[in-house]
Structure formats: C-alpha cells, structure tokens
Scaffold this motif. Sequence first.
Motif, mmCIF file in Angstrom:
data_model
loop_
_atom_site.group_PDB
_atom_site.id
_atom_site.type_symbol
_atom_site.label_atom_id
_atom_site.label_comp_id
_atom_site.label_asym_id
_atom_site.label_seq_id
_atom_site.Cartn_x
_atom_site.Cartn_y
_atom_site.Cartn_z
ATOM 1 N N ASP A 1 -8.700 3.186 1.013
ATOM 2 C CA ASP A 1 -9.960 2.608 1.181
ATOM 3 C C ASP A 1 -9.890 1.082 1.852
ATOM 4 N N PRO A 2 -10.753 0.528 2.424
ATOM 5 C CA PRO A 2 -10.574 -0.865 2.909
ATOM 6 C C PRO A 2 -10.456 -1.923 1.846
ATOM 7 N N LYS A 3 -11.086 -1.754 0.719
ATOM 8 C CA LYS A 3 -10.820 -2.811 -0.205
ATOM 9 C C LYS A 3 -9.238 -2.665 -0.970
ATOM 10 N N SER A 4 -8.762 -1.656 -1.094
ATOM 11 C CA SER A 4 -7.305 -1.395 -1.595
ATOM 12 C C SER A 4 -6.519 -1.973 -0.502
ATOM 13 N N LEU A 5 -6.749 -1.583 0.824
ATOM 14 C CA LEU A 5 -5.810 -2.012 1.660
ATOM 15 C C LEU A 5 -5.318 -3.419 1.785
ATOM 16 N N VAL A 6 -5.989 -4.609 1.429
ATOM 17 C CA VAL A 6 -5.860 -5.790 1.442
ATOM 18 C C VAL A 6 -4.777 -5.997 0.281
ATOM 19 N N TYR A 7 -4.704 -5.299 -0.768
ATOM 20 C CA TYR A 7 -3.478 -5.179 -1.811
ATOM 21 C C TYR A 7 -2.414 -4.586 -1.526
ATOM 22 N N LEU A 8 -2.459 -3.398 -0.639
ATOM 23 C CA LEU A 8 -1.508 -2.531 -0.437
ATOM 24 C C LEU A 8 -0.611 -2.577 0.879
ATOM 25 N N ASP A 9 -0.938 -3.477 1.829
ATOM 26 C CA ASP A 9 -0.596 -3.613 2.944
ATOM 27 C C ASP A 9 0.872 -3.850 3.119
ATOM 28 N N GLY A 10 1.530 -3.261 3.479
ATOM 29 C CA GLY A 10 3.155 -3.120 3.648
ATOM 30 C C GLY A 10 3.900 -2.671 2.522
ATOM 31 N N THR A 11 3.081 -1.843 1.742
ATOM 32 C CA THR A 11 3.681 -1.087 0.710
ATOM 33 C C THR A 11 4.395 0.103 1.018
ATOM 34 N N GLU A 12 5.533 0.514 0.373
ATOM 35 C CA GLU A 12 6.329 1.691 0.552
ATOM 36 C C GLU A 12 6.194 2.375 -0.789
ATOM 37 N N LEU A 13 5.699 3.944 -0.688
ATOM 38 C CA LEU A 13 5.887 4.444 -1.651
ATOM 39 C C LEU A 13 7.144 5.500 -1.755
ATOM 40 N N ASP A 14 7.934 5.581 -3.110
ATOM 41 C CA ASP A 14 8.799 6.172 -3.056
ATOM 42 C C ASP A 14 8.747 6.985 -4.240
ATOM 43 N N PHE A 15 9.628 8.203 -4.450
ATOM 44 C CA PHE A 15 9.689 8.892 -5.566
ATOM 45 C C PHE A 15 11.038 8.944 -6.127
ATOM 46 N N THR A 16 11.210 8.534 -7.370
ATOM 47 C CA THR A 16 12.406 8.290 -7.975
ATOM 48 C C THR A 16 12.640 9.093 -9.221
ATOM 49 N N LYS A 17 13.948 9.274 -9.403
ATOM 50 C CA LYS A 17 14.235 9.908 -11.011
ATOM 51 C C LYS A 17 15.335 9.098 -11.448
ATOM 52 N N GLU A 18 15.111 8.698 -12.558
ATOM 53 C CA GLU A 18 15.933 7.763 -13.670
ATOM 54 C C GLU A 18 16.069 8.349 -14.792
ATOM 55 N N GLY A 19 17.140 9.059 -15.214
ATOM 56 C CA GLY A 19 17.399 9.892 -16.150
ATOM 57 C C GLY A 19 16.572 10.912 -16.481
ATOM 58 N N LEU A 20 15.821 10.909 -17.504
ATOM 59 C CA LEU A 20 14.796 12.011 -17.642
ATOM 60 C C LEU A 20 13.427 11.762 -17.037
ATOM 61 N N ASN A 21 13.254 10.380 -16.738
ATOM 62 C CA ASN A 21 12.102 10.081 -16.020
ATOM 63 C C ASN A 21 12.006 10.299 -14.276
ATOM 64 N N GLU A 22 10.827 10.753 -13.990
ATOM 65 C CA GLU A 22 10.717 10.730 -12.557
ATOM 66 C C GLU A 22 9.137 10.441 -12.216
ATOM 67 N N GLY A 23 8.999 9.916 -11.158
ATOM 68 C CA GLY A 23 7.701 9.361 -10.533
ATOM 69 C C GLY A 23 7.640 8.792 -9.368
ATOM 70 N N PHE A 24 6.516 8.380 -8.944
ATOM 71 C CA PHE A 24 6.101 7.544 -7.661
ATOM 72 C C PHE A 24 6.286 6.197 -8.099
ATOM 73 N N LYS A 25 6.934 5.469 -7.250
ATOM 74 C CA LYS A 25 7.338 3.877 -7.439
ATOM 75 C C LYS A 25 6.726 3.279 -6.145
ATOM 76 N N PHE A 26 5.874 2.291 -6.395
ATOM 77 C CA PHE A 26 5.288 1.320 -5.299
ATOM 78 C C PHE A 26 6.290 0.164 -5.070
ATOM 79 N N ASN A 27 6.610 0.196 -3.815
ATOM 80 C CA ASN A 27 7.478 -1.013 -3.655
ATOM 81 C C ASN A 27 6.372 -1.915 -2.746
ATOM 82 N N ASN A 28 5.814 -2.724 -3.468
ATOM 83 C CA ASN A 28 4.584 -3.431 -2.867
ATOM 84 C C ASN A 28 5.033 -4.992 -2.765
ATOM 85 N N PRO A 29 5.086 -5.617 -1.405
ATOM 86 C CA PRO A 29 5.477 -7.051 -1.065
ATOM 87 C C PRO A 29 4.409 -7.968 -1.823
#
Length: 107
Positions: free
Chosen positions: A65-93
């Motif tokens: 949505d346009p309101k969120s885009l201001v805060y998320l511009d340039g973000t890369e979404l990754d999916f990571t596994k660390e030990g027993l945990n896994e999930g999406f990770k936001f790399n937001n500049p």
Amino acid sequence: MAITLTETAASRVEKFLANRGKGVGLRLGVKTTGCSGMAYTLEFVDEMQPEDVAFESHGVKVIIDPKSLVYLDGTELDFTKEGLNEGFKFNNPNVKDECGCGESFTV
C-alpha cells in the motif's frame, strides 16, 4: 522505488501460494505497534486494491500500500534458517533502530 525478494524468499512464497491454491502475490506492509514504533506485516493477496503498488521479483508479485511504501522502499525480503528457527527477514535500509526482540523498528 523498489522492493525485492531473494531467490530463497521468492521460492518460499511460491510454495506457500501453491499450497494455498490461490493468490496473486504477497503483501508487505507496516503497522504502528511494538516497543520501537513499527512492525512488519505479511499476508497473501487474492485481489489487488486500486491504490496498491506492485513489484515483481524472481517471478513473485510483491504488493504494497502507498503508506507502507515510504517505510519499505529499498527493502529486500529474505528467507533464512538459523538453527531450528526459520522465517522471513527484512533487510530494510530505512531502519534507524530496532527493539531488542527484533519485532519492531524505527525509521
């Protein structure tokens, strides 16, 4: 303005959409909450809204949505596994600070 997914995240989203059997993409957003002020939201999108902004990354449609885009511009979404945990990770500049639990952030 751009939002991207890593290949790993795109593959994971494609699997989730296939398991659901429907959906046009993944909605990223922010909401006001948490100890630092803002938190990320993720949800599947079955129908886009007229005001939505869409990006495509590795064959997956990312909808914002346009309101969120201001805060998320340039973000890369990754999916990571660390030990027993896994999930999406936001790399937001745009993030200036995060809370200790990692659930919220400030821009």
